[in-house]
Design an enzyme around this catalytic site. Structure first.
Site, PDB file in Angstrom:
ATOM      1  N   HIS A  85      31.123  20.112  35.640  1.00 45.93           N
ATOM      2  CA  HIS A  85      30.692  19.326  36.798  1.00 45.93           C
ATOM      3  C   HIS A  85      31.858  19.156  37.756  1.00 45.93           C
ATOM      4  O   HIS A  85      32.978  19.598  37.468  1.00 45.93           O
ATOM      5  CB  HIS A  85      30.099  17.984  36.380  1.00 45.93           C
ATOM      6  CG  HIS A  85      31.048  17.030  35.714  1.00 45.93           C
ATOM      7  ND1 HIS A  85      31.605  17.255  34.478  1.00 45.93           N
ATOM      8  CD2 HIS A  85      31.528  15.812  36.105  1.00 45.93           C
ATOM      9  CE1 HIS A  85      32.382  16.237  34.137  1.00 45.93           C
ATOM     10  NE2 HIS A  85      32.354  15.360  35.114  1.00 45.93           N
ATOM     11  N   HIS A  90      33.630  16.588  39.136  1.00 48.19           N
ATOM     12  CA  HIS A  90      34.616  15.504  39.207  1.00 48.19           C
ATOM     13  C   HIS A  90      36.042  16.038  39.081  1.00 48.19           C
ATOM     14  O   HIS A  90      36.318  16.943  38.290  1.00 48.19           O
ATOM     15  CB  HIS A  90      34.336  14.446  38.139  1.00 48.19           C
ATOM     16  CG  HIS A  90      33.132  13.614  38.451  1.00 48.19           C
ATOM     17  ND1 HIS A  90      32.464  12.870  37.498  1.00 48.19           N
ATOM     18  CD2 HIS A  90      32.459  13.404  39.624  1.00 48.19           C
ATOM     19  CE1 HIS A  90      31.451  12.242  38.069  1.00 48.19           C
ATOM     20  NE2 HIS A  90      31.424  12.550  39.346  1.00 48.19           N
ATOM     21  N   ASP A 124      38.797  15.086  37.794  1.00 49.31           N
ATOM     22  CA  ASP A 124      39.534  15.113  36.523  1.00 49.31           C
ATOM     23  C   ASP A 124      39.073  16.254  35.623  1.00 49.31           C
ATOM     24  O   ASP A 124      39.681  16.497  34.571  1.00 49.31           O
ATOM     25  CB  ASP A 124      39.418  13.768  35.796  1.00 49.31           C
ATOM     26  CG  ASP A 124      37.990  13.390  35.431  1.00 49.31           C
ATOM     27  OD1 ASP A 124      37.090  13.659  36.239  1.00 49.31           O
ATOM     28  OD2 ASP A 124      37.782  12.819  34.340  1.00 49.31           O
ATOM     29  N   HIS A 125      38.048  16.992  36.055  1.00 51.54           N
ATOM     30  CA  HIS A 125      37.594  18.163  35.306  1.00 51.54           C
ATOM     31  C   HIS A 125      37.885  19.478  36.027  1.00 51.54           C
ATOM     32  O   HIS A 125      37.832  20.538  35.393  1.00 51.54           O
ATOM     33  CB  HIS A 125      36.097  18.060  35.018  1.00 51.54           C
ATOM     34  CG  HIS A 125      35.761  16.975  34.042  1.00 51.54           C
ATOM     35  ND1 HIS A 125      35.414  17.227  32.741  1.00 51.54           N
ATOM     36  CD2 HIS A 125      35.752  15.627  34.177  1.00 51.54           C
ATOM     37  CE1 HIS A 125      35.200  16.077  32.110  1.00 51.54           C
ATOM     38  NE2 HIS A 125      35.393  15.091  32.968  1.00 51.54           N
ATOM     39  N   HIS A 134      24.822  12.307  34.516  1.00 53.04           N
ATOM     40  CA  HIS A 134      26.148  11.873  34.966  1.00 53.04           C
ATOM     41  C   HIS A 134      26.359  12.323  36.406  1.00 53.04           C
ATOM     42  O   HIS A 134      26.755  11.539  37.268  1.00 53.04           O
ATOM     43  CB  HIS A 134      27.202  12.467  34.028  1.00 53.04           C
ATOM     44  CG  HIS A 134      28.603  12.082  34.356  1.00 53.04           C
ATOM     45  ND1 HIS A 134      29.070  10.790  34.236  1.00 53.04           N
ATOM     46  CD2 HIS A 134      29.657  12.824  34.779  1.00 53.04           C
ATOM     47  CE1 HIS A 134      30.354  10.749  34.581  1.00 53.04           C
ATOM     48  NE2 HIS A 134      30.721  11.971  34.920  1.00 53.04           N
ATOM     49  N   ASP A 146      30.878  15.404  30.534  1.00 56.22           N
ATOM     50  CA  ASP A 146      30.698  13.950  30.499  1.00 56.22           C
ATOM     51  C   ASP A 146      29.240  13.558  30.284  1.00 56.22           C
ATOM     52  O   ASP A 146      28.822  12.460  30.666  1.00 56.22           O
ATOM     53  CB  ASP A 146      31.210  13.328  31.801  1.00 56.22           C
ATOM     54  CG  ASP A 146      32.726  13.319  31.881  1.00 56.22           C
ATOM     55  OD1 ASP A 146      33.381  13.752  30.914  1.00 56.22           O
ATOM     56  OD2 ASP A 146      33.260  12.895  32.922  1.00 56.22           O
ATOM     57  N   HIS A 203      36.048  13.344  27.064  1.00 48.58           N
ATOM     58  CA  HIS A 203      36.965  12.204  27.044  1.00 48.58           C
ATOM     59  C   HIS A 203      37.124  11.647  25.633  1.00 48.58           C
ATOM     60  O   HIS A 203      36.224  11.755  24.800  1.00 48.58           O
ATOM     61  CB  HIS A 203      36.454  11.080  27.952  1.00 48.58           C
ATOM     62  CG  HIS A 203      36.529  11.400  29.410  1.00 48.58           C
ATOM     63  ND1 HIS A 203      37.625  11.118  30.185  1.00 48.58           N
ATOM     64  CD2 HIS A 203      35.631  11.998  30.237  1.00 48.58           C
ATOM     65  CE1 HIS A 203      37.401  11.516  31.428  1.00 48.58           C
ATOM     66  NE2 HIS A 203      36.193  12.048  31.482  1.00 48.58           N
TER      67      HIS A 203
END
Length: 254
Positions: free
Chosen positions: A53, A55, A57-58, A111, A128, A166
């Site tokens: 996805h 985001h 942080d990915h 998400h 996530d 995570h």
């Protein structure tokens, strides 16, 4: 296929998969430096990147990794992921020659609306959407969408290794215990998690069968979770039950 969770940023896991010949694929590389260090340490050559996805942080490490390695980037059909070289959708297959592995793409909105998971070689790379003892927050999707996504993942073979994005298991477990305090499988899992974290070891990957026995978000049809939801006034409809559990988790502090 060998599987390595790479801790990154505050609590992310970047997943590194490799064969016996030094060929590697990386999933959700939020930090390029962490990936580069692992490639050197394990003497691996990066061959592909998979993204679940959009985001940051990915995907934050993707530009640097592409610049250095020139590898393909398989990603959801989402314009917010600008580095993609191949867009994937539900039912697609990602076939890699090096390492020799094939992944099925499963759309798992909730998400985010364009979130996907990859399943192959007995491994579920779910970003996530699904965590150990928990699931992702609903930033874009609806409870019905997320529940349907989790239902699809829960139907995979029980020996599938769940690789979430995570290290949330301890906090998720504290919440899960408020839903099912008498769940013996959950109590055993919490003991395992405490021992792993005391040694600073990852709590992932984890068998899907274990998650089906302990994760409240996969257990909305069980007697114990239904009873908890009835006390919250949400016992008759499974989507309402899921929404009640997710709402309680959003407000949980312990």
């Amino acid at each position: 296929m060998h599987l390595i969770p790479l801790p990154a940023l505050a609590d992310n896991y970047i997943w590194l998969l490799h064969d016996d010949h030094g060929n590697a694929v990386v999933v959700d590389p939020g930090d390029a430096a962490v990936v580069e260090q692992a490639l050197v340490a394990h003497r691996l050559q990066l061959r592909a990147i998979l993204l679940t996805h959009h985001h940051h942080d990915h995907i934050g490490g993707v530009p640097a990794l592409r610049a250095h390695h020139g590898v393909p980037v398989h990603a959801p059909d989402d314009e917010r992921i600008g580095e993609a070289t191949a867009r994937v959708r539900d039912g697609d297959r990602v076939e890699l020659a090096e390492p020799s592995v094939q992944f099925e793409v499963i759309a798992v909105p909730g998400h985010t609306l364009s979130h996907v998971a990859y399943v192959g070689a007995g491994i579920l790379l779910c970003g996530d959407t699904l965590f150990s003892l928990g699931c992702g927050r609903l930033f874009e999707g609806t409870p019905a969408q997320m529940l349907a996504s989790l239902d699809r993942l829960a139907q995979l073979p029980g020996d599938t290794l769940v690789c979430g994005g995570h290290e949330y298991t301890e906090a998720n477990g504290r919440f899960a215990r408020t839903i099912e305090p008498a769940n013996a499988d959950l109590q055993q899992r919490l003991q395992e998690v405490a021992a792993l974290r005391a040694r600073l070891e990852p709590t992932l990957p984890v068998l899907l069968a274990g998650e089906r026995a302990t994760n409240p978000f996969l257990r909305v049809d069980t007697d114990a979770v239904i009873a908890w939801c009835e006390r919250q006034g949400a016992g008759n409809d499974r989507v309402a039950r899921f929404a009640a559990v997710r709402r309680a988790k959003d407000g949980f502090r312990a």
